[in-house]
Structures are given as C-alpha cells and as structure tokens.
Write a protein that holds these residues in place. Structure first.
Motif, short mmCIF file in Angstrom:
data_model
loop_
_atom_site.label_atom_id
_atom_site.label_comp_id
_atom_site.label_asym_id
_atom_site.label_seq_id
_atom_site.Cartn_x
_atom_site.Cartn_y
_atom_site.Cartn_z
N UNK A 179 46.07 59.25 34.85
CA UNK A 179 47.38 58.63 34.64
C UNK A 179 48.35 59.72 34.21
N UNK A 180 49.64 59.36 34.15
CA UNK A 180 50.65 60.36 33.79
C UNK A 180 50.46 60.81 32.34
N UNK A 181 51.09 61.94 32.02
CA UNK A 181 51.00 62.48 30.67
C UNK A 181 51.56 61.48 29.65
N UNK A 182 52.66 60.79 30.03
CA UNK A 182 53.26 59.87 29.05
C UNK A 182 52.36 58.65 28.84
N UNK A 183 51.67 58.21 29.89
CA UNK A 183 50.73 57.10 29.72
C UNK A 183 49.55 57.53 28.86
N UNK A 184 49.09 58.75 29.08
CA UNK A 184 48.00 59.29 28.24
C UNK A 184 48.43 59.30 26.78
N UNK A 185 49.62 59.80 26.52
CA UNK A 185 50.15 59.85 25.16
C UNK A 185 50.22 58.45 24.56
N UNK A 186 50.67 57.50 25.38
CA UNK A 186 50.73 56.10 24.92
C UNK A 186 49.34 55.60 24.51
N UNK A 187 48.34 55.85 25.34
CA UNK A 187 46.99 55.38 25.02
C UNK A 187 46.49 55.98 23.70
N UNK A 188 46.73 57.27 23.51
CA UNK A 188 46.30 57.90 22.26
C UNK A 188 47.06 57.32 21.06
N UNK A 189 48.32 57.00 21.28
CA UNK A 189 49.10 56.42 20.18
C UNK A 189 48.57 55.03 19.80
N UNK A 190 48.23 54.22 20.81
CA UNK A 190 47.67 52.89 20.52
C UNK A 190 46.35 53.03 19.75
N UNK A 191 45.55 53.99 20.15
CA UNK A 191 44.28 54.22 19.44
C UNK A 191 44.53 54.67 18.00
N UNK A 192 45.53 55.52 17.81
CA UNK A 192 45.82 56.02 16.46
C UNK A 192 46.42 54.92 15.59
N UNK A 193 47.40 54.19 16.14
CA UNK A 193 48.11 53.20 15.32
C UNK A 193 47.23 51.99 14.97
N UNK A 194 46.20 51.77 15.76
CA UNK A 194 45.28 50.67 15.45
C UNK A 194 44.22 51.10 14.44
N UNK A 195 44.13 52.42 14.20
CA UNK A 195 43.15 52.90 13.24
C UNK A 195 41.82 53.30 13.87
#
Lengths: 107, 107
Positions: free
Chosen positions: B46-62
């Motif tokens: 996926x695009x770099x911004x989608x990758x960043x989004x996925x990592x952010x969801x993982x981080x923000x959920x704990x």
C-alpha cells in the motif's frame, strides 16, 4: 437469512464484529445465557434499525446464527464453529470484555 | 508520538486495530521477531501514507509502541501491557491469524 459456512468465516470479520461495544455486549449476553435468545430481549440503547444492523454484522461475520422460531428471531453464538477455527479466541475475548467492564465499573 | 497509558487501552480499540489484515500482518511479524523492528522493514503493498495510517492505528490503540532511534522509527508490541489487561488475548489472536493463513494458503 444468509450465514457464512464455517470455512468462509474470517478472523478479520470476527474481530471487526467484536470491536463494537454494543455488539460485544450482545455476544457476552449470549455466552452467559448459553441458549438462544430472542432479539426482542436485547434492549440496546439505540434505534431499532441500528440494533438490526448490529445483529446483521454479527451474523454475516459468522459470530452468531439467527433463526426464526414462530415470529421470534432467535440468536445463538456459533461457538462450535468459532472454537474449531480459532481455538481459545472467543473465550479470551469474552474474558477480556468481562475484565474491562469490571475495571471500568460497567459491571 | 502519543501512546495511551496502559489504563487507557480499550478492548474495542485493540480488536478494531487487529481487524485489518495488513495491521494483523504487522503484529504477527513483530510477535515473531520478538524485538523492535523499523517501519522501513515492512514492505506493505500500500502507499506510504496508508502504511503510516496503519501504524498510527496500532499505536493509538495501544497495540504497539513506536520510538525513534536515530532516524529510524522502531516498532514493538506492547505485550506486557496487553497481557496484563487481557490475559491470553494477543496469543489467541496470533494463533488464529497463523491458522487462518495456513488454511487459506497465505503462509
């Protein structure tokens, strides 16, 4: 009403179905009851159409089965299917939900 | 980068984070590695911004912690926090993901 056969149940759909607190509370109630429960028994604090949506997500993901018995739509957990596909998953999610509810004072 | 403290981690957010196959694959890789891995190591389709989004969801959920080490953004599973809050949950989800991948021929 369409239900996915066991082989078509996907982990991501099951986790998505369980990621909503209202749907999780339906699943916890069904797990505790250990029998089929009528839709009308669940008095969720949302509109009837939202309630129907939540039950549909649970059914289409393979978490519950729904059958008509006379005029009542009855709901049951697909424990056997879920345990066969994902051993221990349902139990650990139910335990986690119970612990969180106690911790946050919801139960 | 903001991370929820342990007490603010919610089951529904964790399940939502894990309900995406791409995010689940990141979590499986981190679990297998048992060490911090750089974002650049994950070559998601996926695009770099989608990758960043996925990592952010993982981080923000704990689910993961992210720290900069020099210029690399490193990712680690928050196993201790998740196991303390939801005993057995992460393990059963990881097992379920592994079984499904084998069953469907993705692994």
């Amino acid at each position: 009403m369409e239900h996915p056969p066991r082989d078509d149940i996907r982990l991501e759909a099951v986790l998505h179905a369980l990621s909503d607190p209202m749907r999780m509370s339906v699943v916890s109630t069904l797990a505790t009851a250990r029998e089929e429960l009528s839709c009308s028994l669940f008095d969720l604090p949302v509109s009837k159409s939202t309630t129907t949506h939540h039950f549909r997500v649970l059914r289409e993901s393979g978490v519950i089965q729904q059958v008509y018995r006379g005029t009542a739509k009855m709901n049951g957990l697909r424990r056997t299917d879920l345990d066969a596909l994902f051993p221990g998953l349902l139990e650990s999610v139910l335990t986690a939900a119970g612990r969180q509810a106690s911790r946050l004072g919801d139960a």
